[in-house]
Write an enzyme that holds these catalytic residues in place. Sequence first.
Site, PDB file in Angstrom:
ATOM      1  N   GLY A  10       0.940  -1.126  -0.066  1.00 39.40           N
ATOM      2  CA  GLY A  10       0.191   0.060   0.096  1.00 39.40           C
ATOM      3  C   GLY A  10       0.779   1.122   0.210  1.00 39.40           C
ATOM      4  O   GLY A  10       2.248   1.224   0.060  1.00 39.40           O
ATOM      5  N   MET A  11       0.188   2.388  -0.017  1.00 40.49           N
ATOM      6  CA  MET A  11       0.858   3.580  -0.034  1.00 40.49           C
ATOM      7  C   MET A  11       1.760   3.793   1.264  1.00 40.49           C
ATOM      8  O   MET A  11       3.046   4.208   1.140  1.00 40.49           O
ATOM      9  CB  MET A  11      -0.155   4.918  -0.165  1.00 40.49           C
ATOM     10  CG  MET A  11       0.671   6.159  -0.208  1.00 40.49           C
ATOM     11  SD  MET A  11      -0.225   7.663  -0.310  1.00 40.49           S
ATOM     12  CE  MET A  11      -1.094   7.458   1.212  1.00 40.49           C
ATOM     13  N   SER A 103      -6.539   5.827  12.118  1.00 39.57           N
ATOM     14  CA  SER A 103      -6.994   6.952  11.491  1.00 39.57           C
ATOM     15  C   SER A 103      -7.974   8.060  12.175  1.00 39.57           C
ATOM     16  O   SER A 103      -8.390   7.884  13.384  1.00 39.57           O
ATOM     17  CB  SER A 103      -7.866   6.317  10.445  1.00 39.57           C
ATOM     18  OG  SER A 103      -8.659   7.364   9.734  1.00 39.57           O
ATOM     19  N   SER A 104      -7.622   9.212  11.773  1.00 41.60           N
ATOM     20  CA  SER A 104      -8.327  10.489  12.383  1.00 41.60           C
ATOM     21  C   SER A 104      -9.657  10.443  12.536  1.00 41.60           C
ATOM     22  O   SER A 104     -10.424  10.980  12.879  1.00 41.60           O
ATOM     23  CB  SER A 104      -7.716  11.807  11.986  1.00 41.60           C
ATOM     24  OG  SER A 104      -7.860  11.988  10.311  1.00 41.60           O
ATOM     25  N   CYS A 105     -10.330   9.312  11.468  1.00 42.56           N
ATOM     26  CA  CYS A 105     -11.713   9.172  11.217  1.00 42.56           C
ATOM     27  C   CYS A 105     -12.284   8.707  12.611  1.00 42.56           C
ATOM     28  O   CYS A 105     -13.586   8.654  12.828  1.00 42.56           O
ATOM     29  CB  CYS A 105     -12.070   8.760  10.099  1.00 42.56           C
ATOM     30  SG  CYS A 105     -11.535   6.829  10.120  1.00 42.56           S
ATOM     31  N   TYR A 132     -15.432   1.918   8.698  1.00 41.80           N
ATOM     32  CA  TYR A 132     -13.794   2.050   8.438  1.00 41.80           C
ATOM     33  C   TYR A 132     -13.384   2.420   9.973  1.00 41.80           C
ATOM     34  O   TYR A 132     -12.389   1.841  10.724  1.00 41.80           O
ATOM     35  CB  TYR A 132     -13.286   3.007   7.763  1.00 41.80           C
ATOM     36  CG  TYR A 132     -11.941   3.170   7.605  1.00 41.80           C
ATOM     37  CD1 TYR A 132     -11.028   1.847   6.970  1.00 41.80           C
ATOM     38  CD2 TYR A 132     -11.257   4.345   7.860  1.00 41.80           C
ATOM     39  CE1 TYR A 132      -9.655   2.017   6.790  1.00 41.80           C
ATOM     40  CE2 TYR A 132      -9.791   4.333   7.785  1.00 41.80           C
ATOM     41  CZ  TYR A 132      -9.197   3.411   7.293  1.00 41.80           C
ATOM     42  OH  TYR A 132      -7.679   3.411   7.471  1.00 41.80           O
ATOM     43  N   LYS A 136     -10.786   0.722  13.061  1.00 46.16           N
ATOM     44  CA  LYS A 136     -10.004   1.297  13.574  1.00 46.16           C
ATOM     45  C   LYS A 136      -9.852   1.628  15.123  1.00 46.16           C
ATOM     46  O   LYS A 136      -8.784   1.282  15.738  1.00 46.16           O
ATOM     47  CB  LYS A 136      -9.630   2.731  12.901  1.00 46.16           C
ATOM     48  CG  LYS A 136      -9.256   2.472  11.167  1.00 46.16           C
ATOM     49  CD  LYS A 136      -7.683   1.786  11.286  1.00 46.16           C
ATOM     50  CE  LYS A 136      -7.160   1.572   9.921  1.00 46.16           C
ATOM     51  NZ  LYS A 136      -6.073   1.172   9.804  1.00 46.16           N
ATOM     52  N   CYS A 161      -3.123  12.023  10.329  1.00 44.31           N
ATOM     53  CA  CYS A 161      -3.953  12.819   9.760  1.00 44.31           C
ATOM     54  C   CYS A 161      -4.271  12.245   8.287  1.00 44.31           C
ATOM     55  O   CYS A 161      -3.779  11.400   7.844  1.00 44.31           O
ATOM     56  CB  CYS A 161      -3.635  14.190   9.433  1.00 44.31           C
ATOM     57  SG  CYS A 161      -2.097  14.675   8.655  1.00 44.31           S
ATOM     58  N   ASN A 162      -5.136  12.817   7.245  1.00 44.31           N
ATOM     59  CA  ASN A 162      -5.349  12.328   6.095  1.00 44.31           C
ATOM     60  C   ASN A 162      -3.647  12.233   5.234  1.00 44.31           C
ATOM     61  O   ASN A 162      -2.885  13.337   5.628  1.00 44.31           O
ATOM     62  CB  ASN A 162      -6.201  13.265   5.006  1.00 44.31           C
ATOM     63  CG  ASN A 162      -7.395  13.096   5.674  1.00 44.31           C
ATOM     64  OD1 ASN A 162      -8.076  12.113   5.866  1.00 44.31           O
ATOM     65  ND2 ASN A 162      -8.034  14.367   6.062  1.00 44.31           N
ATOM     66  N   LEU A 163      -3.597  11.590   4.241  1.00 47.67           N
ATOM     67  CA  LEU A 163      -2.294  11.345   3.828  1.00 47.67           C
ATOM     68  C   LEU A 163      -2.410  11.169   2.221  1.00 47.67           C
ATOM     69  O   LEU A 163      -3.577  11.212   1.746  1.00 47.67           O
ATOM     70  CB  LEU A 163      -1.562   9.919   4.023  1.00 47.67           C
ATOM     71  CG  LEU A 163      -1.489   9.555   5.374  1.00 47.67           C
ATOM     72  CD1 LEU A 163      -1.184   8.360   5.971  1.00 47.67           C
ATOM     73  CD2 LEU A 163      -0.149  10.454   6.209  1.00 47.67           C
ATOM     74  N   HIS A 176      -8.477   8.827  -2.335  1.00 48.45           N
ATOM     75  CA  HIS A 176      -8.514   9.927  -1.424  1.00 48.45           C
ATOM     76  C   HIS A 176      -8.534  11.194  -2.056  1.00 48.45           C
ATOM     77  O   HIS A 176      -8.230  11.373  -3.383  1.00 48.45           O
ATOM     78  CB  HIS A 176      -7.448   9.824  -0.255  1.00 48.45           C
ATOM     79  CG  HIS A 176      -7.763   8.878   0.680  1.00 48.45           C
ATOM     80  ND1 HIS A 176      -6.703   7.648   0.682  1.00 48.45           N
ATOM     81  CD2 HIS A 176      -8.532   8.649   1.716  1.00 48.45           C
ATOM     82  CE1 HIS A 176      -6.921   6.975   1.933  1.00 48.45           C
ATOM     83  NE2 HIS A 176      -8.062   7.538   2.507  1.00 48.45           N
ATOM     84  N   LYS A 184      -8.184  14.587 -11.770  1.00 45.21           N
ATOM     85  CA  LYS A 184      -9.498  15.335 -12.293  1.00 45.21           C
ATOM     86  C   LYS A 184      -8.825  16.745 -12.998  1.00 45.21           C
ATOM     87  O   LYS A 184      -9.324  16.859 -14.044  1.00 45.21           O
ATOM     88  CB  LYS A 184     -10.475  15.731 -10.850  1.00 45.21           C
ATOM     89  CG  LYS A 184     -11.576  16.282 -11.216  1.00 45.21           C
ATOM     90  CD  LYS A 184     -12.504  16.422 -10.018  1.00 45.21           C
ATOM     91  CE  LYS A 184     -13.981  17.121 -10.057  1.00 45.21           C
ATOM     92  NZ  LYS A 184     -14.558  17.055  -8.829  1.00 45.21           N
ATOM     93  N   TRP A 199     -17.300  18.935  -4.602  1.00 41.05           N
ATOM     94  CA  TRP A 199     -18.457  18.489  -3.727  1.00 41.05           C
ATOM     95  C   TRP A 199     -18.699  19.406  -2.535  1.00 41.05           C
ATOM     96  O   TRP A 199     -17.553  19.790  -2.025  1.00 41.05           O
ATOM     97  CB  TRP A 199     -18.279  17.183  -3.188  1.00 41.05           C
ATOM     98  CG  TRP A 199     -18.487  16.025  -4.190  1.00 41.05           C
ATOM     99  CD1 TRP A 199     -18.492  16.220  -5.822  1.00 41.05           C
ATOM    100  CD2 TRP A 199     -18.791  14.789  -4.224  1.00 41.05           C
ATOM    101  NE1 TRP A 199     -18.479  14.773  -6.237  1.00 41.05           N
ATOM    102  CE2 TRP A 199     -18.911  13.869  -5.187  1.00 41.05           C
ATOM    103  CE3 TRP A 199     -18.781  13.679  -2.699  1.00 41.05           C
ATOM    104  CZ2 TRP A 199     -19.054  12.631  -5.126  1.00 41.05           C
ATOM    105  CZ3 TRP A 199     -19.193  12.550  -2.978  1.00 41.05           C
ATOM    106  CH2 TRP A 199     -19.261  11.897  -4.167  1.00 41.05           C
TER     107      TRP A 199
END
Length: 308
Positions: A10-11, A103-105, A132, A136, A161-163, A176, A184, A199
Amino acid sequence: MKILLTGANGMVGKNILAVAAGHAHEFLAPKSVELNLLDASSVRRYIAINQPEMVIHAAGVVGGIQANMAEPVKYLVDNMQMGLNILTAVKDAGIKKFLNLGSSCMYPRDAINPLAEDLILKGELEPTNEGYALAKVTSTRLCEYISHEDPERLYKTIIPCNLYGRFDKFSPNHSHMIPAVIRKLDEAKKNQLSQVDIWGDGEARREFMYAADLADFIFYALDNFSAMPQNLNVGLGEDYTINEYYQAVADVVGYKGTFTHDLSKPVGMTQKLIDNSKLKEFGWSYKTTLDIGIKKTYEFYLSEYCND
């Protein structure tokens, strides 16, 4: 140490391995055919044969809002199963060190920002990625329980945080935000589109860290693991609006069009900024600015992803 890294493909995993050459640790980086984290017996067998001294659990089914909303069962069940299988197998094998990636979520949707580590399970989760987040939270709590029962077991969780960054996914439905926006706007530029939609109103705030910085932190943590808090946020301690991220990507990509807002689309939490005060006390801070990180990610997208 001999370290088992789950999610090596993965990343996050690829960024860890990219940094690993500069360190003395030996990494086990099995593919899913060698180590099926959804099969408890496969996990136990792999650990018994290879006998790692530590595990970094970076594996997971990940994606953006669209993917989480479309497949909540998969995001809950698969992520929870992987966490339970690896943690119980490592515990039963007597391994003393475990680094879990949260994860921050996991933080409540209505919590006051910045989000401190003690807010976990203090409120309702964000519905768009609840499955998710539940998975976590479960792994994070299990690490706490194991360490509480046996203080010699250092089973700890970092909460990034988000990566974004090199080795990211750029699929429109499973990536993400930043890689999705890169693709895009790059396609909009190539197709000479005068307008691109965002969005929501674009005022929701997000914190994104370059993934190579997380890898750098992980090796810092390995050198200072005993001193690291049980749960530790890892991020920037600053955020930007979605509109600002779109503009930052547009500047790098060279997209000159305008943006419109689709107010019918979900946006998730209005803000998700981690409290990095414990991280500062631990002695680490990020290195890559947003513009440099986006440039490096765009270069990866053009050189690697577009040529697959």
